[in-house]
Design a protein around this motif. Structure first.
Motif, short mmCIF file in Angstrom:
data_model
loop_
_atom_site.label_atom_id
_atom_site.label_comp_id
_atom_site.label_asym_id
_atom_site.label_seq_id
_atom_site.Cartn_x
_atom_site.Cartn_y
_atom_site.Cartn_z
N SER A 141 0.85 -1.19 0.00
CA SER A 141 0.00 0.00 0.00
C SER A 141 0.88 1.24 0.00
N THR A 180 -3.15 4.68 4.69
CA THR A 180 -2.60 3.77 3.69
C THR A 180 -3.62 3.64 2.58
N ARG A 201 -4.62 1.72 -1.01
CA ARG A 201 -4.38 0.53 -1.82
C ARG A 201 -5.37 0.55 -2.98
#
Lengths: 108, 801
Positions: free
Chosen positions: B336, B353, B355
């Protein structure tokens, strides 16, 4: 004679806990603060507009000038507020001798 | 005939599920067994009880009436020890056998005790139940040495709670950083700094190897061969699902009772919900999943099988006042892209994070104000590609209501209880909800962890026609409490000195903002019967004079109502001569100011003046300005001069949140400007108008009418009610005009002149109590509190210039 000398100021109980008091030594006006675990001494005049630091409120290890709330660190004399200030007040070493606060002055 | 539903576990999960079951047509006779003797309470808030922010009664979710009203048989204090799935019975520890058609296991989890020698000693406790909390409260006291084993969410909350009770607390944590399940090492490090700032000692990377002591705890031994003294040991090392009954019922059990997406176990007549459950390999230890599971299970169990539970985004929030920590989702940086912000001086750390263009996890330390936005992104898995530049710092909203307006009605506001924006708006419209507490009562929103309260406030502000603000700013960083909250704490904890408060609730140091504020509050709350600490006062209140730009002081004696005499003026003139006062000035308040006085001259000047202090230097009662009323004036309708003098005499020497300036005028021509004063008496034919909240300073505000009365005595009484109400409810440094505007004059009237007699009597009594203890501060000139209160220190040794 160059060097340093220790000067007897006053007995500890004359400076109440977390307060400051001023003393005049020669042509110097010095503020002494009782922080509970130690006494600290600085020049009494705020580098901003000359406010009496001895009359400020102690905040941790700093004092807040009563005139415009500049904040000065008592151990180094550095100005903490306003931030990023290079002005400084002079500091003096202290010790306690037989219940009396002593200040170290430079000789002249 | 109704089926018999037996619920084992009277906690949040079980009862949340029963609440949902009750929403369907009644088809069960419900019996609830709970091994605790209490009704269902909010376990999440136990740390608030420990910290004294809430009473045990405040955290009750379902009171006894609720059980009665819904015809639920409650068997509190009975632990179910056995289940017979063939006979369909459960057995209680008191020997009772109860039959069921459907069994619901909501057995929760228990504190896990690691294998440490000596855990059986007296003084070793868990922190899991109300009884645990009560026992901790009983044993915790000033100077008690407490060791908390475990630096996770619960351990840290326990540590702070104990410290607030005066304990010296050390946290021993196995891992190298705190809350490692919720925070990455950097986040843990920021948190460590905050805990240490509070005065809590933290030892990391160490295990407790033994609890020492002879019968009672005396200390703990650590893996680094050191020892800590301890009177109290709290084990908060984790929790384990309670699955013993599930085994006995023959259910499929891994770490928890295995359930599918319909919340079904391996047996058709036995169900399970809450922390004892394992769903898709996950056992949850937080509150939000309980509610989501409960809803699905309620549908399944009542024959409405359909809704599914697909798991909950794990989110955690630390409930320590002033230590904001929030964590959700998967914040590991594997596969990520991390997005970070940190500011060491501010103690703020944020990490997201991302992703595949979506938010995967979030960590917030020091500032959790955006947690709701991130939670929504996690829940909806919104595509963030277009917002990549604004992930941590959104562009400022054009209008304050935008955040709320952008949410869909179906978006969840309260994740704990599961309340949507739509449901809240409906409550506001249909149930007349105007405040956060009404909203809580009506929808239960914000009654779980409370982290959505600001979002609820925003919604109320945007939608409710008569929204009333409840949340207030905290005083300062040293003491992170709103002032009304703080007043409650000081009152309930019977705290009487500034340093006690700072030691227990603050950073132990204080500053020029919180110290004077606390000094005022303590004086007001205890009606003068507090421990006066002059080091916490501004210089003006240490020497009872107003400091000027050159460090000299001004002296203003009290001249009530501005009425003086030749003799008094002569006395003032003599003092000005004798002490070479550089400037003598008539003030705007009908008084005389002696400016440029040296601190050491103050006591002698006061003695020579022999007049009371005008208190022009303090946050307190200043003066009452008057016109000449009926004695000489051709137009006067009321004797404003006497009324003003009497008003000043009654209120003088009392301290207030900010200065209080008053005036009394004899007719509506308003010569002494009563309508721009904090309190004004405006005479008219046949009576008085009492007006409050006026200003003629930085801004000009016409005072609001409090009441109209016939006699001077009634006018003084109304003024007194308002005065005491302002003292008790305004924030420090809040002038009456801000206070009245914030509170609303209708509410002020309702709480003062229109209040029931006992309420008014209470205000009068507390006013009288404070007044009885009030003294002229200038009397201190005769008997200084300390040797060098007014005079400079004379060095014992001479130094030559």
């Amino acid at each position: 004679m160059n060097g340093r000398q220790w000067v007897q100021i006053t007995s500890c109980e004359n400076i109440p806990l977390r307060e400051g008091r001023a003393v005049t030594l020669g042509d110097r006006e010095i503020a002494i603060f009782n922080l509970g675990d130690r006494f600290l001494a600085t020049d009494n005049r705020c580098p901003h507009r000359g406010g009496p630091l001895c009359d400020g409120i102690v905040a941790g290890g700093s004092v807040v000038c009563p005139l415009h709330a500049w904040k000065v660190k008592l151990d180094t004399g550095a100005v903490e507020r306003p931030a990023a200030h290079d002005k400084c007040v002079a500091t003096y070493a202290t010790r306690i001798d037989n219940g009396v606060v002593m200040i170290e002055l430079p000789n002249r | 005939m109704k089926q018999r539903l037996v619920v084992v576990g009277n906690g949040m999960a079980g009862m949340a599920c029963v609440e949902q079951i009750l929403k369907y047509a009644p088809r069960f006779d419900i019996t609830v067994f709970g091994d605790e003797t209490h009704v269902n309470y909010n376990r999440v808030l136990l740390s608030s009880v420990l910290a004294g922010e809430k009473a045990a009664d405040d955290i009750i979710v379902n009171p006894l009436e609720w059980y009665r009203k819904n015809e639920i048989t409650l068997r509190a204090g009975v632990r179910i020890v056995d289940v017979d799935p063939d006979a369909r019975t459960v057995t209680g520890d008191e020997g009772s056998v109860t039959g069921y058609d459907v069994l619901l296991l909501a057995t929760g989890s228990s504190a896990w005790f690691p294998k440490i020698e000596g855990l059986d000693k007296d003084g070793v406790l868990a922190f899991r139940t109300l009884d645990d909390t009560r026992e901790l409260l009983r044993r915790a006291g000033p100077q008690t040495k407490a060791v908390v084993i475990g630096g996770g969410l619960l351990g840290l909350e326990a540590a702070r709670g104990l410290q607030v009770r005066g304990c010296r607390v050390t946290v021993v944590h196995l891992m190298p950083t705190l809350m490692e399940r919720q925070l990455d090492p950097d986040g843990g490090h920021y948190l460590l700094g905050k805990m240490e700032d509070l005065g809590i000692k933290v030892l990391l990377g160490r295990t407790t190897t033994a609890v020492l002591g002879n019968g009672h705890v005396e200390g703990v031994a650590l893996s680094d061969d050191s020892c800590l003294e301890a009177d109290l040991v709290v084990v908060a090392a984790g929790i384990r699902p309670n699955v013993e009954l599930a085994y006995k019922a023959g259910l499929h059990v891994n770490r928890g009772v295995v359930v599918n997406d319909y919340m079904e176990t391996s047996s058709p007549s036995v169900y399970a919900v809450g922390e004892c459950v394992e769903h898709r390999g996950v056992c949850y230890g937080l509150v939000a999943p309980l509610f989501e599971q409960g809803k699905v299970l309620a549908a399944t169990i009542t024959g409405n099988r359909g809704p599914t539970y697909t798991g909950t985004v794990q989110a955690a929030k630390l409930k320590i006042m002033g230590v904001d920590v929030f964590s959700a989702g998967d914040w590991s940086e594997q596969h990520s892209e991390p997005v970070r912000f940190e500011d060491r001086a501010l103690g703020v750390y944020k990490k997201l994070t991302v992703r595949d263009g979506k938010l995967a996890g979030v960590i917030l330390v020091g500032d959790t104000s955006d947690s709701h936005r991130y939670m929504e992104w996690l829940r909806t898995q919104a595509d963030l590609t277009s917002q990549r530049r604004h992930l941590l710092f959104p562009p400022p909203a054009a209008d304050a209501g935008l955040d709320v307006a952008e949410m869909a009605d179906s978006a969840t506001v309260c994740g704990c209880v599961g309340v949507t924006k739509g449901a809240i708006i409906q409550a506001i419209h249909e149930r007349g909800v105007n405040t956060l507490s009404q909203l809580k009562e009506c929808t239960r929103a914000s009654t779980g962890c409370g982290s959505c309260s600001s979002m609820c406030q925003d919604l109320l502000r945007a939608v409710a026609p008569e929204f009333e603000e409840e949340a207030k700013k905290v005083i300062c960083g040293c003491l992170p409490f709103a002032e009304d909250r703080l007043r409650d704490i000081l009152r309930s904890q019977r705290l009487k000195s500034v340093y006690e408060v700072l030691e227990i609730y603050g950073n132990g140091q204080g500053c020029e903002i919180c110290k004077p504020a606390l000094s005022y509050m303590l004086d007001m709350l205890w009606c003068g019967d507090h421990e006066e600490d002059r080091s916490a006062r501004f210089i003006n209140d240490r020497v009872h004079a107003n400091i000027q730009k050159d460090g000299t002081f001004s002296v203003i004696p009290r001249i009530r109502g501005g009425v003086t005499s030749a003799a008094e003026l002569r006395k003032i003139a003599d003092v000005a001569d004798k002490y070479r006062v550089p400037m003598v000035k008539i003030t705007g308040s009908q008084r005389i100011d002696l400016l440029g006085v040296k601190k050491e001259d103050l006591p002698r000047i006061w003695a020579d003046l022999d007049m009371p202090s005008g208190q022009a230097y303090t946050k307190g009662v200043r003066m009452v300005k008057t016109c000449i009323g009926t004695d000489f004036c051709r137009f006067g309708t009321q004797d404003s001069t006497s009324a003003g003098v009497e008003l000043e005499r009654r209120f003088e020497q009392l301290y207030t949140p900010h200065k209080v300036k008053m005036a009394a005028v004899g007719c509506p021509r308003n010569c002494a400007e009563a309508t721009v004063k904090d309190i004004g008496l405006v005479g008219q034919e046949g009576g008085w108008q009492v007006v409050v909240g006026g200003a003629a300073g930085k801004s000009v505000r016409k005072a609001d009418l409090l009441t109209t009365v016939e006699s001077t005595e009634q006018a003084l009484e109304a003024a007194e009610l308002f005065f005491q109400y302002y003292r008790e409810n305004a924030n420090y440094l809040e002038r009456t005009y801000d206070f009245v505007e914030r509170t609303g004059i209708e509410k002020v009237r309702k709480d003062t002149v229109y209040a029931p007699e006992p309420v008014r009597q209470g205000l009068r009594d507390r006013f009288a109590k404070s007044k009885a203890r009030a003294v002229d501060p200038w009397l201190e000139g005769r008997q200084p509190r300390t040797a060098a209160q007014f005079v400079p220190i004379q060095a014992l040794q001479k130094v030559l210039a």
